[in-house]
Design a protein around this motif. Structure first.
Motif, mmCIF file in Angstrom:
data_model
loop_
_atom_site.group_PDB
_atom_site.id
_atom_site.type_symbol
_atom_site.label_atom_id
_atom_site.label_comp_id
_atom_site.label_asym_id
_atom_site.label_seq_id
_atom_site.Cartn_x
_atom_site.Cartn_y
_atom_site.Cartn_z
ATOM 1 N N GLU A 121 121.591 6.066 106.820
ATOM 2 C CA GLU A 121 122.505 5.251 106.000
ATOM 3 C C GLU A 121 122.184 5.449 104.532
ATOM 4 O O GLU A 121 121.033 5.490 104.119
ATOM 5 C CB GLU A 121 122.410 3.770 106.357
ATOM 6 N N ARG A 122 123.270 5.569 103.760
ATOM 7 C CA ARG A 122 123.109 5.750 102.301
ATOM 8 C C ARG A 122 124.122 4.858 101.580
ATOM 9 O O ARG A 122 125.055 4.338 102.208
ATOM 10 C CB ARG A 122 123.246 7.228 101.932
ATOM 11 N N TYR A 123 123.920 4.702 100.279
ATOM 12 C CA TYR A 123 124.780 3.826 99.475
ATOM 13 C C TYR A 123 125.351 4.604 98.296
ATOM 14 O O TYR A 123 124.632 5.367 97.635
ATOM 15 C CB TYR A 123 123.946 2.644 98.958
ATOM 16 N N GLY A 124 126.651 4.424 98.056
ATOM 17 C CA GLY A 124 127.262 5.094 96.901
ATOM 18 C C GLY A 124 128.489 4.361 96.442
ATOM 19 O O GLY A 124 128.838 3.295 96.950
ATOM 20 N N MET A 125 129.162 4.952 95.468
ATOM 21 C CA MET A 125 130.367 4.351 94.896
ATOM 22 C C MET A 125 131.122 5.462 94.192
ATOM 23 O O MET A 125 130.496 6.404 93.667
ATOM 24 C CB MET A 125 129.922 3.272 93.899
ATOM 25 N N THR A 126 132.444 5.358 94.140
ATOM 26 C CA THR A 126 133.244 6.414 93.529
ATOM 27 C C THR A 126 132.735 6.740 92.114
ATOM 28 O O THR A 126 132.670 7.905 91.725
ATOM 29 C CB THR A 126 134.727 5.976 93.461
ATOM 30 N N VAL A 180 119.325 0.766 102.895
ATOM 31 C CA VAL A 180 119.972 2.022 102.486
ATOM 32 C C VAL A 180 118.972 3.034 101.928
ATOM 33 O O VAL A 180 119.361 4.128 101.531
ATOM 34 C CB VAL A 180 121.134 1.776 101.489
ATOM 35 N N ILE A 214 121.174 -3.864 100.828
ATOM 36 C CA ILE A 214 122.385 -4.330 100.135
ATOM 37 C C ILE A 214 122.693 -5.745 100.624
ATOM 38 O O ILE A 214 122.752 -5.988 101.838
ATOM 39 C CB ILE A 214 123.603 -3.406 100.429
ATOM 40 N N ASP A 240 127.395 -4.655 92.936
ATOM 41 C CA ASP A 240 126.782 -4.904 94.254
ATOM 42 C C ASP A 240 125.413 -5.530 94.044
ATOM 43 O O ASP A 240 124.726 -5.225 93.052
ATOM 44 C CB ASP A 240 126.598 -3.577 95.020
ATOM 45 N N LYS A 279 135.858 -4.752 101.689
ATOM 46 C CA LYS A 279 135.654 -3.417 102.275
ATOM 47 C C LYS A 279 136.115 -3.460 103.712
ATOM 48 O O LYS A 279 135.551 -4.184 104.539
ATOM 49 C CB LYS A 279 134.166 -3.058 102.219
ATOM 50 N N SER A 316 129.594 4.109 102.991
ATOM 51 C CA SER A 316 130.829 3.522 102.436
ATOM 52 C C SER A 316 130.918 2.030 102.718
ATOM 53 O O SER A 316 131.716 1.329 102.110
ATOM 54 C CB SER A 316 132.121 4.160 102.957
ATOM 55 N N ALA A 317 130.149 1.543 103.671
ATOM 56 C CA ALA A 317 130.103 0.115 103.984
ATOM 57 C C ALA A 317 128.832 -0.122 104.783
ATOM 58 O O ALA A 317 128.203 0.840 105.254
ATOM 59 C CB ALA A 317 131.330 -0.291 104.799
ATOM 60 N N ALA A 318 128.464 -1.394 104.930
ATOM 61 C CA ALA A 318 127.203 -1.709 105.609
ATOM 62 C C ALA A 318 127.271 -1.318 107.085
ATOM 63 O O ALA A 318 128.230 -1.662 107.781
ATOM 64 C CB ALA A 318 126.920 -3.202 105.472
ATOM 65 N N THR A 352 140.714 4.016 92.756
ATOM 66 C CA THR A 352 139.864 3.071 93.460
ATOM 67 C C THR A 352 140.232 1.662 93.016
ATOM 68 O O THR A 352 140.585 1.449 91.854
ATOM 69 C CB THR A 352 138.379 3.375 93.158
ATOM 70 N N LYS A 357 137.864 0.331 100.034
ATOM 71 C CA LYS A 357 137.716 -0.804 99.129
ATOM 72 C C LYS A 357 139.103 -1.293 98.736
ATOM 73 O O LYS A 357 139.945 -0.493 98.321
ATOM 74 C CB LYS A 357 136.982 -0.302 97.893
HETATM 75 P P1 AMP Z 1 134.282 2.765 96.667
HETATM 76 O O1 AMP Z 1 134.570 1.972 95.445
HETATM 77 O O2 AMP Z 1 135.425 2.887 97.599
HETATM 78 O O3 AMP Z 1 133.655 3.990 96.253
HETATM 79 O O4 AMP Z 1 133.231 1.939 97.474
HETATM 80 C C1 AMP Z 1 131.961 1.705 96.954
HETATM 81 C C2 AMP Z 1 131.413 0.442 97.537
HETATM 82 O O5 AMP Z 1 131.167 0.595 98.926
HETATM 83 C C3 AMP Z 1 130.097 0.051 96.952
HETATM 84 O O6 AMP Z 1 130.245 -0.597 95.712
HETATM 85 C C4 AMP Z 1 129.550 -0.865 98.040
HETATM 86 O O7 AMP Z 1 130.084 -2.159 97.908
HETATM 87 C C5 AMP Z 1 130.095 -0.236 99.309
HETATM 88 N N1 AMP Z 1 129.098 0.574 100.021
HETATM 89 C C6 AMP Z 1 128.951 1.917 100.038
HETATM 90 N N2 AMP Z 1 127.938 2.276 100.858
HETATM 91 C C7 AMP Z 1 127.445 1.131 101.383
HETATM 92 C C8 AMP Z 1 126.401 0.822 102.298
HETATM 93 N N3 AMP Z 1 125.675 1.760 102.891
HETATM 94 N N4 AMP Z 1 126.164 -0.482 102.575
HETATM 95 C C9 AMP Z 1 126.896 -1.460 102.014
HETATM 96 N N5 AMP Z 1 127.897 -1.233 101.151
HETATM 97 C C10 AMP Z 1 128.176 0.042 100.839
#
Ligand code: AMP
Ligand code: MCA
Length: 519
Positions: A306-311, A330, A400, A389, A410, A285-287, A161, A415
């Motif tokens: 919609e949900r929020y996550g990160m690797t 989110v 977010i 974030d 993104k 993965s993005a907004a 990543t 990313k």
């Molecule tokens: P990655 O490092 O590829 O796993 O991407 C993670 C990043 O994706 C997070 O730190 C956020 O910046 C962004 N992200 C994931 N989900 C969302 C979401 N629903 N809305 C906005 N940003 C998101």
């Protein structure tokens, strides 16, 4: 199938699958594959990888295998042999692949025959060797009494990543952290063995691997895997009545909306009616732009979840399965995940409505950045992982607001690091200096753009220079890191400290876009 070497395992995921032997695990271009076949094939891959050894003892094994049952068999085979899986992306160019093979320390790369050429130089340069997928599947597990015990604390997966600095880093998850990520989502999103997910996501990131593939396999559901995203095929499958779950990044939903709009009016109703019957559609993965949420609702009757996550953390915050799904938000922390927002210095938890940096704690968190102790330490404040974030809680739901680093972009759900792209561009002889930025874009979320100070002797037109830089970048980096637009400048805007002011660079593209739109 009786209990045997194929079905017994210390791995929770494999044990869980053995409850569903007769059911279909994966559908791919070769047909339908029951869980029993996946268990058998993964045991054979494990045997081939082990040879005479009893346990791979966390040896990293890279692999490039097409979406389908072979992908899952190799992933599980590496795990069942006690190795660490390092998935590679078939669309990456040689230098990017070489970095991942070299950095992970993988000495073996399991690879489909058709990828041999793509990977050849990278594997050789990194001092690794190939194991063709076909050969790996010919292991003879029947000669073994047992496969190694693989405890939950052992390393399972390295995903590469981009951070704000340097080349992509390896994020290491353990079997235990992956299990925690999966269990959380299975519970929150109501997965059952009756589900069938349509899988179109890349298989070198959490979204495609954990949320889509592994949650399905954990639940005894069916994962229908397409070789790649194609809007027409996806619409056909979504409207078929066979599929119950779909997950994608916002760009995919935007492309599907465009695909629906391009369809003849008489056929649109059929697509919409079919898609309405799905149980669950997730975006992440993005907004997700509010207009995409609204349009999707109008077309399919679905409020996208919609949900929020990160690797590094898996999924942390999600809108509810039952209950209000608020566009532009989110949702709330997932079961078992703790989330807090802190002020700029990290010393104070912010109040409701006040922006703060998202920090996360929980059993799904990654173990470390592979061989990067300092960076791992720096990513935590106490036991809290600092995501970088920003968010605010409004009426109990998280919104977010963006990222603290302008150097993280993104695009299409991927990313990318502006600094990594700048380093590659600076190697081109026509460039004296450059600044890469992400510019808001309705389709891609952000577009990679670059302001360039041309080298003194260079007289190329901007269009010509852009094409040359695109080709230059494409040879060295993943295609989603390629700049899409360029502005030549005499010098880059800088602040009093001499640092490039990226918001000003972004503005160069935004204003140009507006001027174009105004005619
Ligand atoms: P990655 O490092 O590829 O796993 O991407 C993670 C990043 O994706 C997070 O730190 C956020 O910046 C962004 N992200 C994931 N989900 C969302 C979401 N629903 N809305 C906005 N940003 C998101
Ligand atoms: C491709 N193109 C682009 C971009 N990518 N243009 C601008 N920006 C981009 N980023 C152009 C190509 O040059 C080509 O142009 C045309 O678009 C089609 O390219 P192609 O590669 O065929 O695109 P695609 O197949 O339609 O790909 C779009 C995609 C893909 C399906 C949205 O980007 C994708 O699969 N994204 C998902 C990424 C993902 O899974 N992220 C999760 C990581 P021309 O036609 O002119 O040649 S994040 C994660 O895992 C965390 C934990 C989380 O929260 O989920």
């Amino acid at each position: 199938m009786k209990e045997s070497l194929y079905t017994t395992s210390s791995l929770a995921m494999v044990r869980s699958a053995s409850r569903f032997e007769g059911r279909v695990a994966i559908v791919d271009r070769h047909g339908a594959h029951p869980y029993g076949d996946l268990l058998g094939a993964s045991a054979r891959v494990a045997d081939a990888l082990l040879g005479e050894r009893p346990d791979l003892l966390e040896e990293p094994v890279a692999f490039m295998v097409q979406p389908g049952v072979d992908y899952a068999s190799v992933l599980w085979g590496i795990w069942r042999a006690g190795g660490i899986a390092v998935p590679l992306c078939q669309e990456h160019p040689g230098p990017e692949l070489e970095h991942m093979v070299r950095d992970s320390g993988a000495r073996r790369v399991v690879c489909d025959a058709l990828f041999g050429e793509t990977l050849g130089t990278a594997v050789e340069a990194a001092g690794a060797r190939f194991l063709p997928t076909k050969e790996a599947k010919r292991g003879d597990a029947a000669r073994r009494r047992r496969l190694p015990d693989v405890e939950p604390f052992r390393r399972a997966l390295i995903l590469y990543t981009s951070g704000s600095t340097g080349r992509p880093k390896g994020v290491v998850s353990t079997h235990g952290s992956l299990t925690a990520q999966i269990e959380t989502l299975v519970e929150a999103w109501g997965w059952t063995a009756e589900d069938r997910i349509l899988h179109v996501l890349p298989l070198h990131h959490t979204h495609g691997i954990v949320n889509a593939l592994l949650c399905a396999l954990w639940s005894g559901a069916t994962c229908e895997m397409l070789p790649r995203f194609d809007p027409a095929v996806v619409w056909e499958r979504l409207s078929s009545g066979d599929v119950s779950v779909f997950m994608a990044v916002p760009t995919i939903y935007v492309k599907l909306i465009a695909g629906w709009e391009d369809t003849r009016a008489s056929e649109r109703a059929t697509l919409s009616r079919g898609a309405r019957d799905l149980r669950l559609m997730v975006s992440g993965s993005a907004a997700l732009p509010t207009h995409a949420f609204e349009k999707w609702l109008e077309i399919t009757g679905h409020e996208l979840l919609e949900r929020y996550g990160m690797t590094e953390i898996g999924m942390a915050i999600s809108n509810p399965l039952d209950g209000e799904r608020r566009p532009g938000y989110v949702g709330v922390p997932l079961p078992g995940v703790s989330v807090r927002l802190v002020d700029e210095e990290g010393g104070r938890i912010t109040e409701e409505g006040e922006p703060g940096r998202i920090q996360v704690r929980g059993p799904g968190l990654f173990l470390e950045y592979w061989k990067r102790l300092e960076e791992t330490r720096a990513a935590y404040q106490d036991a809290w992982f600092d995501t970088g974030d920003e968010a605010a809680v409004e009426g109990g739901y998280y919104r977010i607001l963006g990222r603290t680093s302008v150097d993280i972009i993104k695009t299409g759900g991927y990313k990318v690091s502006a600094l990594e792209i700048e380093n590659v561009l600076r190697g081109h002889p026509a460039i004296s200096d450059c600044a890469v930025v992400g510019v808001p874009d309705p389709e891609w979320g952000e577009r990679v753009c670059v302001a360039v100070v041309p080298a003194a002797a260079d007289e190329r037109e901007p269009g010509e220079l852009l094409e040359e830089l695109k080709a230059w970048t494409e040879e060295r980096l993943a295609s989603y890191k390629v700049p899409r637009d360029l502005r030549p400048v005499v010098e880059l805007p800088r602040n009093a400290m001499g640092k490039v002011t990226k918001p000003e660079v972004q503005q160069m593209f935004v204003s140009k876009g507006r001027a174009d739109a105004d005619g």
